[in-house]
Design an enzyme around this catalytic site. Structure first.
Site, mmCIF file in Angstrom:
data_model
loop_
_atom_site.group_PDB
_atom_site.id
_atom_site.type_symbol
_atom_site.label_atom_id
_atom_site.label_comp_id
_atom_site.label_asym_id
_atom_site.label_seq_id
_atom_site.Cartn_x
_atom_site.Cartn_y
_atom_site.Cartn_z
ATOM 1 C CG ASP A 195 46.551 44.731 39.100
ATOM 2 O OD1 ASP A 195 46.465 46.002 39.883
ATOM 3 O OD2 ASP A 195 46.843 43.735 39.545
ATOM 4 C CG ASP B 170 48.988 32.529 47.887
ATOM 5 O OD1 ASP B 170 49.182 32.685 49.189
ATOM 6 O OD2 ASP B 170 48.497 33.684 47.146
ATOM 7 C CE LYS C 297 61.799 43.860 64.077
ATOM 8 N NZ LYS C 297 63.229 43.542 64.812
ATOM 9 C CB THR D 158 62.134 40.983 52.708
ATOM 10 O OG1 THR D 158 60.938 41.864 52.620
ATOM 11 C CG2 THR D 158 62.531 40.971 51.420
ATOM 12 C CD GLN D 159 66.585 38.113 56.463
ATOM 13 O OE1 GLN D 159 66.619 36.900 56.983
ATOM 14 N NE2 GLN D 159 66.830 39.092 57.265
ATOM 15 C CB CYS E 278 26.634 51.312 32.525
ATOM 16 S SG CYS E 278 26.155 49.660 31.469
ATOM 17 C CG LEU E 279 22.030 50.856 37.266
ATOM 18 C CD1 LEU E 279 21.195 49.773 36.698
ATOM 19 C CD2 LEU E 279 22.625 50.501 38.632
ATOM 20 C CD GLU F 281 19.585 44.535 36.208
ATOM 21 O OE1 GLU F 281 19.739 45.683 35.404
ATOM 22 O OE2 GLU F 281 20.507 44.144 36.844
ATOM 23 N NE ARG G 12 22.853 39.300 31.930
ATOM 24 C CZ ARG G 12 23.789 38.372 31.384
ATOM 25 N NH1 ARG G 12 23.968 37.877 30.111
ATOM 26 N NH2 ARG G 12 24.736 38.022 32.216
ATOM 27 C CG HIS H 44 31.273 50.946 31.467
ATOM 28 N ND1 HIS H 44 30.786 50.893 32.969
ATOM 29 C CD2 HIS H 44 30.143 49.636 31.153
ATOM 30 C CE1 HIS H 44 29.917 50.210 33.323
ATOM 31 N NE2 HIS H 44 29.490 49.436 32.397
ATOM 32 C CD GLU I 28 33.587 53.339 33.810
ATOM 33 O OE1 GLU I 28 33.105 54.011 32.827
ATOM 34 O OE2 GLU I 28 32.912 52.346 34.247
HETATM 35 N N1 GLN Z 1 22.405 45.966 35.081
HETATM 36 C C1 GLN Z 1 22.552 46.954 33.897
HETATM 37 C C2 GLN Z 1 22.284 45.798 32.622
HETATM 38 O O1 GLN Z 1 22.921 44.722 32.773
HETATM 39 C C3 GLN Z 1 23.532 47.605 33.865
HETATM 40 C C4 GLN Z 1 24.893 47.201 33.903
HETATM 41 C C5 GLN Z 1 26.152 47.884 34.188
HETATM 42 O O2 GLN Z 1 25.845 49.061 34.841
HETATM 43 N N2 GLN Z 1 27.241 47.625 33.825
HETATM 44 O O3 GLN Z 1 22.145 46.244 31.671
#
Ligand code: GLN
Length: 554
Positions: free
Chosen positions: A71, A148, A188, A192-193, A383-384, A407, A464, A509, A511
């Site tokens: 979020d 909850d 309905k 909500t009530q 990344c990966l 890895e 990593r 990343h 994004e």
């Molecule tokens: N598994 C890979 C690493 O740890 C890539 C991690 C990822 O894509 N966020 O380096």
């Protein structure tokens, strides 16, 4: 001193509370107010960093390196609020802190209890995350559904906070569901009530009800809800289904939720519409001039939330290029021979490989990289995705048979991706990766430089493993380009392939920093390259491109 808006959810989960909170932030910012946004998650994990994507969806990384709830991604995409590690409060974090204090003897012999110790800690954390002296309005979303057991301490804490703040300084918005029962032909209000009744039992009286609904709410229904829930009918807000999440602020604005909030909080601000958002984001989103198909090759494609920020950033890249991005989700585990590959990727205008962990599905991803490289299809590895692009190039262009990341194959003869020394001694799993924002220097004349148009950038990391510098020269000689580097630590951050129409793999990343009205430069350019490549007849093979160009050893 900030005023507070507390957002709770009732009846069922997945009502889009996060998007609702983010949209409220957007509307208040449009009225000239500054905001902060906080997510409280009642689970006992300290953060979602160690959770499986099937449990939690994407892990969103903040500038300061916190692994947080997705979020927070909505908050950053919709608003200008400053999001940090303090913006996500989990029950795990709260208990960890209280128990640490108890062990230190801070409670001076008292019995440590949920009330007041846990609730005080929650209140303190909310106030810290709110940045009370810096922003006008703090929006606090409480995860989970009212009723909850685990969210009770959070609800008690916000009840107390509101009481302490006094009149007109805080309000409660309850996001709820009005299910439509086909057989009865009716929406309905009973759930909500009940949900509002549950809130009342613990001393919270909602000021605004945001009703998620498939159909418009009638005047009579609003009156019924008013009577049974103690909420003015003007404050019963219809939150109907919309096609794109970016329409939510506009549809809530139509319901006048911003006026309602300002009135209840005694804030006066000039009315502003969302013209820019409407004209740029929504117009291009709904009526784009072009269309482009991007294949996302991943392991968690069955789960819409696992690559949330990537999908959103692709949409932003589409908006920037006035194009509809059709996202084709390809399971990398289904790709293990040329026939599957051709079937799955033959219509792709661009191929994107997102981040991930573990060996499952890796070989399929490597094949997808090879397909993009050889056919000259724009490729974006994140990344990966960057790591598998490196492995593919090492194996197929640099005669390093069996090259891999340690890895996936600790014994590989060519560990082109490996652990840094400092990571080798790490034993714990939580918050031990290379996390958060790091600087990167770009080389001129590369796709990356062309996208960012500057030499120094900073981007967020969560991994990593790293490119193994031992192989830099050898791969460079064959046309692998190291276009982004972290100079301080001599780390490869971005790779490209010389002569390919658009091939970028980044260790970070991007994004997480993309917004609907300001697409991330790499997403913008990746989508642009995919549109350019779309109509190209007979895609050239990159070996040919490499042969045709002078392969440098820079
Ligand atoms: N598994 C890979 C690493 O740890 C890539 C991690 C990822 O894509 N966020 O380096």
């Amino acid at each position: 001193m900030s005023k507070y808006i507390f957002v709770t959810g009732g009846v069922v989960s997945s009502l889009g509370k996060g998007i609702a909170a983010a949209s409220i932030g957007k509307l208040l910012e449009a009225r000239g107010l500054t905001t902060s946004l906080i997510k409280c998650d009642p689970y006992l994990n300290v953060d979602p960093g160690t959770m499986n994507p099937f449990q939690h969806g994407e892990v969103y990384v903040t500038e300061d390196g916190a692994e947080t709830d997705l979020d927070l991604g909505h908050y950053e995409r919709f608003t200008e609020a400053q999001i940090s590690k303090d913006s996500n409060i989990t029950a795990g974090k709260i208990y960890y802190s209280v128990i640490t204090k108890e062990r230190r003897g801070d409670y001076l012999g008292k019995t440590v209890q949920i009330i007041p110790h846990i609730t005080d800690e929650i209140k303190k954390s909310i106030r810290k995350g709110a940045r009370e002296s810096d922003v006008d309005v703090a929006i606090v979303e409480i995860g989970g559904t009212v009723g909850d057991i685990e969210s009770l301490p959070f609800l008690e804490a916000i009840r107390q906070l509101r009481w302490e703040m006094g009149e007109h300084s805080a309000l409660n918005i309850h996001v709820t569901l009005l299910p439509y029962i086909k057989a009865a032909g009716e929406q309905k209000t009973k759930p909500t009530q009940h949900s509002v009744g549950r809130l009342r039992e613990i001393g919270i009286l909602p000021d605004i009800l945001m009703c998620r609904t498939e159909r418009p709410i009638t005047k009579e229904q609003k009156e019924k809800i008013e009577l049974f829930c103690n909420v003015d009918k003007e404050a019963v807000v219809e939150a109907g289904d919309v096609k794109h999440i970016y329409e939510v602020p506009v549809s809530l604005k139509k319901e006048g939720i911003d006026d309602l909030i300002l009135k209840k909080l005694h804030i006066s601000r000039e009315d502003k519409d969302l013209t820019e958002w409407r004209n740029f984001v929504l117009k291009r989103l709904k009526n784009p001039e072009k269309e482009v198909k991007i294949s996302v090759v991943g392991k968690y494609i069955a789960l819409p939330d696992a690559y949330k920020s990537i999908y959103e950033a692709l949409v932003h890249g589409g908006i920037a290029n006035n194009a509809r991005v059709i996202i084709d989700k390809v399971d990398s585990e289904d790709l293990d021979n040329p026939r599957d590959l051709e079937r799955a990727l033959k219509d792709a205008d661009g191929i994107l490989i997102p981040g991930g962990f573990g060996a499952r599905g890796i070989e399929g991803k490597i094949l997808a990289v090879q397909y993009a490289r050889e056919k000259g299809i724009p490729f974006f590895g994140i990344c990966l995705g960057m790591q598998v692009a490196t492995i593919e190039f090492a194996r197929n262009m640099c005669e390093m048979k069996g090259a891999n990341s340690t890895e996936f194959d600790p014994q590989t003869k060519y560990p082109v991706i490996s652990l840094l020394e400092e990571q080798k001694s790490v034993s714990g799993m939580g918050a031990t990766m290379r996390l958060g924002s790091f600087g990167c220097k770009l080389s001129k004349g590369t796709n990356s430089y062309q996208a960012y148009k500057k030499d120094s950038i900073s981007e967020r990391h969560r991994h990593r493993y790293e490119f193994n510098n031992q192989y830099r020269k050898q791969m460079e000689r064959k046309g692998f380009v190291f276009s982004g580097k972290n100079v301080q630590r001599d780390l490869v951050e971005i790779v490209e392939i010389k002569g390919h129409p658009w091939f970028v793999g980044c260790q970070f990343h991007p994004e997480f920093k993309s917004k609907p009205e300001r697409a991330h430069p790499l997403f913008r350019e990746f989508v642009a390259a995919s549109i350019r490549g779309k109509d190209r007849v007979g895609r050239p093979r990159s070996q040919d491109i490499l042969k045709a160009e002078e392969v440098g050893t820079s």
